[in-house]
Design an enzyme around this catalytic site. Structure first.
Site, PDB file in Angstrom:
ATOM      1  N   ARG A  89       0.763  -1.359   0.084  1.00 51.98           N
ATOM      2  CA  ARG A  89       0.040   0.104   0.047  1.00 51.98           C
ATOM      3  C   ARG A  89       0.944   1.499   0.008  1.00 51.98           C
ATOM      4  O   ARG A  89       2.205   0.978   0.429  1.00 51.98           O
ATOM      5  CB  ARG A  89      -0.767  -0.005   1.166  1.00 51.98           C
ATOM      6  CG  ARG A  89      -1.980  -1.081   1.040  1.00 51.98           C
ATOM      7  CD  ARG A  89      -2.855  -0.898   2.279  1.00 51.98           C
ATOM      8  NE  ARG A  89      -2.013  -1.339   3.735  1.00 51.98           N
ATOM      9  CZ  ARG A  89      -1.728  -0.285   4.318  1.00 51.98           C
ATOM     10  NH1 ARG A  89      -1.896   0.879   4.287  1.00 51.98           N
ATOM     11  NH2 ARG A  89      -0.945  -0.527   5.557  1.00 51.98           N
ATOM     12  N   LYS A 235      -7.762  -3.028   1.402  1.00 51.23           N
ATOM     13  CA  LYS A 235      -7.676  -2.276   2.667  1.00 51.23           C
ATOM     14  C   LYS A 235      -8.548  -0.929   2.680  1.00 51.23           C
ATOM     15  O   LYS A 235      -8.765  -0.414   3.551  1.00 51.23           O
ATOM     16  CB  LYS A 235      -6.351  -1.879   3.002  1.00 51.23           C
ATOM     17  CG  LYS A 235      -5.653  -3.106   3.433  1.00 51.23           C
ATOM     18  CD  LYS A 235      -6.281  -4.112   4.546  1.00 51.23           C
ATOM     19  CE  LYS A 235      -5.465  -5.267   5.122  1.00 51.23           C
ATOM     20  NZ  LYS A 235      -6.148  -5.831   6.036  1.00 51.23           N
ATOM     21  N   HIS A 254      -9.536  -6.096  13.091  1.00 48.50           N
ATOM     22  CA  HIS A 254      -8.277  -6.596  12.222  1.00 48.50           C
ATOM     23  C   HIS A 254      -7.993  -7.624  13.114  1.00 48.50           C
ATOM     24  O   HIS A 254      -7.056  -7.620  13.856  1.00 48.50           O
ATOM     25  CB  HIS A 254      -7.314  -5.491  12.174  1.00 48.50           C
ATOM     26  CG  HIS A 254      -6.291  -5.890  11.136  1.00 48.50           C
ATOM     27  ND1 HIS A 254      -4.795  -5.295  11.275  1.00 48.50           N
ATOM     28  CD2 HIS A 254      -6.529  -6.404   9.881  1.00 48.50           C
ATOM     29  CE1 HIS A 254      -4.234  -5.894  10.213  1.00 48.50           C
ATOM     30  NE2 HIS A 254      -5.206  -6.441   9.437  1.00 48.50           N
ATOM     31  N   SER A 272       1.845  -8.391  12.335  1.00 46.55           N
ATOM     32  CA  SER A 272       2.624  -9.412  11.526  1.00 46.55           C
ATOM     33  C   SER A 272       3.943  -9.973  12.390  1.00 46.55           C
ATOM     34  O   SER A 272       4.632  -9.431  13.180  1.00 46.55           O
ATOM     35  CB  SER A 272       3.389  -8.633  10.304  1.00 46.55           C
ATOM     36  OG  SER A 272       4.105  -9.375   9.531  1.00 46.55           O
ATOM     37  N   LYS A 276      -0.614 -14.946  13.983  1.00 46.65           N
ATOM     38  CA  LYS A 276      -2.145 -14.814  14.121  1.00 46.65           C
ATOM     39  C   LYS A 276      -2.705 -15.731  12.846  1.00 46.65           C
ATOM     40  O   LYS A 276      -3.462 -16.514  13.304  1.00 46.65           O
ATOM     41  CB  LYS A 276      -2.518 -13.558  13.447  1.00 46.65           C
ATOM     42  CG  LYS A 276      -4.106 -13.255  13.608  1.00 46.65           C
ATOM     43  CD  LYS A 276      -4.456 -11.758  12.755  1.00 46.65           C
ATOM     44  CE  LYS A 276      -3.723 -11.565  11.390  1.00 46.65           C
ATOM     45  NZ  LYS A 276      -4.444 -10.202  11.103  1.00 46.65           N
ATOM     46  N   THR A 277      -2.129 -15.792  11.747  1.00 49.54           N
ATOM     47  CA  THR A 277      -2.598 -16.853  10.776  1.00 49.54           C
ATOM     48  C   THR A 277      -2.417 -18.270  11.092  1.00 49.54           C
ATOM     49  O   THR A 277      -3.420 -19.082  10.972  1.00 49.54           O
ATOM     50  CB  THR A 277      -1.893 -16.567   9.487  1.00 49.54           C
ATOM     51  OG1 THR A 277      -2.212 -15.203   8.961  1.00 49.54           O
ATOM     52  CG2 THR A 277      -2.511 -17.375   8.408  1.00 49.54           C
ATOM     53  N   ASP A 291      -8.646 -12.463   8.579  1.00 47.23           N
ATOM     54  CA  ASP A 291      -8.018 -10.868   8.531  1.00 47.23           C
ATOM     55  C   ASP A 291      -9.043  -9.876   9.030  1.00 47.23           C
ATOM     56  O   ASP A 291      -8.611  -9.143   9.891  1.00 47.23           O
ATOM     57  CB  ASP A 291      -7.456 -10.201   7.242  1.00 47.23           C
ATOM     58  CG  ASP A 291      -6.648  -9.401   7.324  1.00 47.23           C
ATOM     59  OD1 ASP A 291      -5.877  -9.357   8.142  1.00 47.23           O
ATOM     60  OD2 ASP A 291      -6.595  -8.604   6.252  1.00 47.23           O
ATOM     61  N   ARG A 359       2.512 -11.853  -2.321  1.00 48.48           N
ATOM     62  CA  ARG A 359       0.887 -12.335  -1.774  1.00 48.48           C
ATOM     63  C   ARG A 359       0.411 -13.307  -2.605  1.00 48.48           C
ATOM     64  O   ARG A 359       0.907 -13.505  -3.970  1.00 48.48           O
ATOM     65  CB  ARG A 359       0.428 -11.024  -1.642  1.00 48.48           C
ATOM     66  CG  ARG A 359       0.814 -10.115  -0.556  1.00 48.48           C
ATOM     67  CD  ARG A 359       0.362 -10.316   0.718  1.00 48.48           C
ATOM     68  NE  ARG A 359       0.841  -9.229   1.434  1.00 48.48           N
ATOM     69  CZ  ARG A 359      -0.096  -9.233   2.895  1.00 48.48           C
ATOM     70  NH1 ARG A 359      -0.818  -9.814   3.153  1.00 48.48           N
ATOM     71  NH2 ARG A 359       0.469  -8.086   3.500  1.00 48.48           N
TER      72      ARG A 359
END
Length: 575
Positions: A89, A235, A254, A272, A276-277, A291, A359
């Site tokens: 981004r 986003k 989030h 990050s 989390k994932t 997410d 990604r």
């Protein structure tokens, strides 16, 4: 290739078939724009509109248009694109229109994240976007939803110039299931993506560069210029959900979410590198989403219809679900491609010369253990994940509601050498609500909503540290995934509530003394250090970082959340 096809077919059997998404329309003629509804924007010239193409049609268009290359991933052919110089981004190029006297002008937290621009600038850019699409003969239009909850979702329309961009949003947003949903579709918000065009007069318009991502909340339109990065589509809408939902008393988050066999929902917040994932992917629980979620009066719901995962150093051993999800209908973005021994183009997830932010986007049904409803009841457990590289935080701690608000607003983790250039020792990172870059309102407004939700539904909150023990990074050791998983399991199966707890003298939260699968010494971080006075000094150092970060939130919110933070020694308080 025969072997790959066989393996891919075997994996696809449990999944929802791609053919279930079949509402495709190819509208041709002088009134094509009118028929799909984009003539109301002033876009009237394109005589062919590709609306909500099927996954196969998108693939065919991508190949025919030469928009990228087909990569022979292990589990199936996957289209791959390169987004040029923008591999992430562009936050300094994001703008929100300040419409004087409007609701958004009053409520948005105007700062260097939510930068204000004028209606006049927006109008000039809008005219430029419309003129560009009116110079084209074709356009791609996707109509879908953000939010699985029918009471809280928003209808979103995307106007794109390339097939791969429609592919991206088809993966990431919730896809309509019937032709009837597209009849008289009235979007709540429209994104016009002119990624190939730049803003030549950006200086005159007071912008940051010739790239611009501009939102006009009152006109219900966003414009994208100069960046091809797919994440701007995703986003940007998340930022808007962070505005819309609180206005109705609902909480945007989030986080990832999953649900157990007895219907218990858990939320996982984390920046990050915190896991989390990985930790929300559980063979005994179904994934709601990875997410973006909302929490409304009915419960928790996914904003998205897919996943957007990092591929750096990806392997089947480390992230099996993500690795196997990279197959036909997924899309690789800025992932290095090489020739294998058979001269086929294959992805190389360990080559980061282009970017460390490679990604893959894929529809959520590529995950075998996903929760089809994409929504569930109110969460029993809320988990804040941190990777504390200072070696101070325990592997797990139970939080009071007040402490939960404090740690939610703080959004702490630490960066270590190897995560970013120039970092040689641990660096504290704080991101409000674990997603500061996407907050349109002041962080304490989200904290107020979370506090209300906790009080109303009795959810429990925990802090889980996947970072270092026995000393800081470079001295101690990283917590094992077994230790972290054991902490998560104890929370989810409820056994942690039966533990005996002690109070951490600095942070005030409750730490279990004994927990199944966790070394009792590790549960007491101070005892793992060779020099306990160094631990005390470092603990105060970290506590001071928390307090300094929290100063900007003082005097905000419905209550003083600072009272739930760490206790500083007299020496640190005077610094």
């Amino acid at each position: 290739m025969t072997q790959i096809a066989s393996k891919s077919t075997a994996v696809m059997e449990p999944y929802e078939p791609r053919d279930d998404y079949n509402v495709s329309q190819t509208v041709k003629g002088d009134n094509a724009c009118h028929k799909v509804g984009i003539s109301t924007l002033g876009i009237t010239n394109p005589a062919t509109i590709y609306r909500n193409l099927t996954f196969q049609e998108l693939f065919d268009h991508e190949v025919a248009n030469k928009e990228g290359v087909v990569a022979h991933a292990e589990y199936g052919n996957t289209f791959a694109v390169d987004t040029g110089k923008f591999t992430g981004r562009s936050p300094k190029d994001k703008w929100i229109v300040f419409n004087e006297g409007s609701e958004s002008a009053e409520h948005i937290d105007w700062n260097n994240i939510n930068q204000a621009t004028s209606p006049e600038v927006f109008d000039k850019l809008f005219q430029k976007a419309v003129a560009y699409f009116n110079s084209k003969q074709t356009a791609y239009v996707f109509d879908g939803y953000c939010g699985a909850s029918t009471t809280s979702q928003r209808k979103i329309r995307f106007v794109h110039e390339m097939a791969w961009q429609q592919h991206f949003v088809s993966n990431m947003f919730i896809r309509p299931e019937t032709d009837g949903e597209l009849e008289n579709f009235e979007p709540d918000f429209t994104v016009i993506n002119c990624c190939s065009q730049v803003v030549e007069d950006w200086q005159e318009l007071g912008l940051n560069s010739d790239t611009a991502v501009v939102f006009n909340i009152e006109k219900k339109v966003a414009l994208i210029f100069g960046t091809w990065y797919g994440g701007e589509n995703k986003k940007g809408i998340f930022s808007l959900m962070n505005y819309w939902l609180p206005m109705a008393g609902n909480l945007p988050m989030h986080c990832s979410a999953n649900i157990g066999k007895r219907g218990d929902t858990a939320l996982f917040f984390g920046l990050s590198g915190t896991g989390k994932t990985t930790l929300s992917a559980d063979p005994d629980r179904a994934l709601i989403g990875d997410d973006e979620h909302g929490w409304d009066h009915d419960g928790v719901f996914n904003f998205e219809g897919g996943c957007y995962a990092k591929t750096i150093n990806l392997s089947e051993k480390t992230e099996p679900d993500i690795y196997r999800a990279i197959r036909t209908d997924a899309m690789l973005e800025n992932v290095a491609l090489v020739r294998d021994e058979n001269n086929e183009v294959v992805p190389d997830y360990f080559d980061t010369n282009k970017t460390e932010n490679g990604r893959v986007s894929y529809p959520i049904f590529h995950i075998p253990n996903y929760h089809k409803a994409q929504q569930a009841g109110h969460p029993e457990n809320i988990i804040f994940l941190s990777c504390d590289a200072f070696g101070i935080l325990p592997p797990v701690a139970r939080l009071t509601p007040g402490q939960a608000m404090y740690h939610f607003i703080s959004g702490y983790t630490a960066k270590v050498a190897g995560t970013e250039r120039g970092i040689s020792e641990p660096t504290a990172t704080f991101s409000a609500c674990f997603g500061a870059a996407f907050l349109t309102l002041h962080p304490t407004e989200y904290a107020d909503l979370l506090r209300q939700k906790l009080e109303e539904h009795g959810s429990s909150a925990y802090l889980v540290n996947s970072g270092w023990s026995g000393g800081p990074y470079g001295v101690g050791d990283r917590m094992s995934i077994k230790t972290t998983r054991s902490c998560i399991n104890a929370i989810l199966n409820g056994s942690i509530k039966e533990a005996e707890f002690s109070i951490d003298p600095t942070f005030g939260f409750e730490v279990p003394k004994v927990l199944d699968g966790v070394d009792s010494q590790v549960l007491d971080p101070r005892s793992t250090w060779l020099n306990e006075s160094e631990f005390d000094e470092t603990a105060q150092k970290l506590a001071t970082m928390y307090s300094k970060n929290f100063e900007k939130y003082l005097g905000k919110g419905s209550i003083n959340y600072a009272q739930y933070g760490p206790k500083l020694s007299d020496l640190d308080e005077t610094r």
